[in-house]
Design an enzyme around this catalytic site. Sequence first.
Site, PDB file in Angstrom:
ATOM      1  N   GLU A  92      -5.512  -1.443  -8.389  1.00 42.93           N
ATOM      2  CA  GLU A  92      -4.616  -0.449  -8.977  1.00 42.93           C
ATOM      3  C   GLU A  92      -3.424  -1.200  -9.569  1.00 42.93           C
ATOM      4  O   GLU A  92      -2.779  -1.986  -8.862  1.00 42.93           O
ATOM      5  CB  GLU A  92      -4.126   0.539  -7.910  1.00 42.93           C
ATOM      6  CG  GLU A  92      -5.213   1.484  -7.417  1.00 42.93           C
ATOM      7  CD  GLU A  92      -4.746   2.399  -6.283  1.00 42.93           C
ATOM      8  OE1 GLU A  92      -5.272   3.500  -6.175  1.00 42.93           O
ATOM      9  OE2 GLU A  92      -3.859   1.994  -5.496  1.00 42.93           O
ATOM     10  N   ASN A 144      -5.356   5.901  -1.982  1.00 42.72           N
ATOM     11  CA  ASN A 144      -4.888   6.345  -0.661  1.00 42.72           C
ATOM     12  C   ASN A 144      -4.411   7.797  -0.675  1.00 42.72           C
ATOM     13  O   ASN A 144      -4.528   8.496   0.335  1.00 42.72           O
ATOM     14  CB  ASN A 144      -3.786   5.425  -0.133  1.00 42.72           C
ATOM     15  CG  ASN A 144      -4.375   4.115   0.366  1.00 42.72           C
ATOM     16  OD1 ASN A 144      -5.583   4.023   0.588  1.00 42.72           O
ATOM     17  ND2 ASN A 144      -3.549   3.098   0.530  1.00 42.72           N
ATOM     18  N   HIS A 193      -2.410  -3.683  -6.625  1.00 41.27           N
ATOM     19  CA  HIS A 193      -2.910  -3.241  -5.316  1.00 41.27           C
ATOM     20  C   HIS A 193      -4.398  -3.533  -5.196  1.00 41.27           C
ATOM     21  O   HIS A 193      -5.233  -2.815  -5.754  1.00 41.27           O
ATOM     22  CB  HIS A 193      -2.619  -1.745  -5.142  1.00 41.27           C
ATOM     23  CG  HIS A 193      -2.886  -1.238  -3.770  1.00 41.27           C
ATOM     24  ND1 HIS A 193      -3.425   0.002  -3.510  1.00 41.27           N
ATOM     25  CD2 HIS A 193      -2.702  -1.813  -2.559  1.00 41.27           C
ATOM     26  CE1 HIS A 193      -3.551   0.166  -2.204  1.00 41.27           C
ATOM     27  NE2 HIS A 193      -3.122  -0.924  -1.611  1.00 41.27           N
ATOM     28  N   SER A 221       0.822  -1.210   0.000  1.00 40.28           N
ATOM     29  CA  SER A 221       0.000   0.000   0.000  1.00 40.28           C
ATOM     30  C   SER A 221       0.850   1.252   0.000  1.00 40.28           C
ATOM     31  O   SER A 221       0.403   2.304  -0.442  1.00 40.28           O
ATOM     32  CB  SER A 221      -0.883   0.038   1.256  1.00 40.28           C
ATOM     33  OG  SER A 221      -1.765  -1.028   1.263  1.00 40.28           O
TER      34      SER A 221
END
Length: 285
Positions: free
Chosen positions: A151, A189, A139, A118
């Site tokens: 992702e 994120n 991801h 992450s």
Amino acid sequence: MRILVVGAGTMGAGIAQACLAAGHEVSLHDAHEEAVTAARAVIADGLGRAAAKDRLDGRDPDDLLGALRLEGGAAASAAADADVVIEAVAEDAGVKARVWSELGAAAPAGALLSSNTSSLSITGLAATSGRPERFCGLHFFNPVAVLPLVEVVRGEETPEGVMEEAEGFACGLGKTPIRCLDRPGFLVNRLLIPYLNEAANLADEAVAEPAAIDQAMRLGANMPIGPLALADLVGLDVVLAVMESLHEELGDPRYRPAPALRRKVRAGRLGRKSGRGFHDYGGEA
Ligand SMILES: NC(=O)c1ccc[n+]([C@@H]2O[C@H](COP(=O)([O-])OP(=O)(O)OC[C@H]3O[C@@H](n4cnc5c(N)ncnc54)[C@H](O)[C@@H]3O)[C@@H](O)[C@H]2O)c1
């Protein structure tokens, strides 16, 4: 295809289940044998639920589970016949570097190499693998069985062909790949965590009560869950760690972690998992 998933925690188990449901053969490896045994039970349960909801195209969950191989010992020996390697070990740069130096040496030349990190640099992990020309980020989001996004992260040395392979693989799992460059926080994120952080700043400044901040975003922005409730769900320690990493990597004061986050983490108020964060869940902490 033969998929090797390294790390049998929350994400590794979810990713392995998604690969089995798509009809792949899956080897699941963890440094801790009890983690692999626990993951098998989680996956069996998950496939059972998917079958009950008619999401396995009529296939028998026990047959799919039959394609799962549990691997103790060294990850490298399990990598020798893998078409795709997905690393989902603990988010620790030293641990991941050790794992990738072994996997990079052991995986077949044509294998697709990927990490579910992450917050660490895909370019850095690719370099430790010694095989940056076969490496990208994949991801997934938690819970993997529910969230459709993957992702697909392009490192400095990731060729276009590897990006296309990775996108095709994600589509085959029934996921929606969205590609992005290797920048801190990738896409989701980078947007989401500063938003949660800003809600913590608002709470700290007593602009409104936490329940009112959450209600305002549900009612005024049509969010399914308020930002402080979501921060509690993600874990305040995780939110803080991502903010620290964004702040350090991007060097911009707008990514400064909210003081309220630091105080709560120091006090052991980590959100739902500890029973208390911005909201109270009836726990001890
Ligand atoms: N939890 C999330 O919401 C989430 C979401 C997206 C991505 N991620 C990423 O996924 C990865 C795993 O996260 P998680 O939440 O599943 O963690 P976790 O703590 O649940 O699982 C990590 C697993 O890695 C194993 N492990 C540690 N060292 C190892 C080694 N040397 N070799 C093999 N296995 C080893 C541990 O035994 C553990 O079972 C991290 O990179 C994290 O950033 C997590």
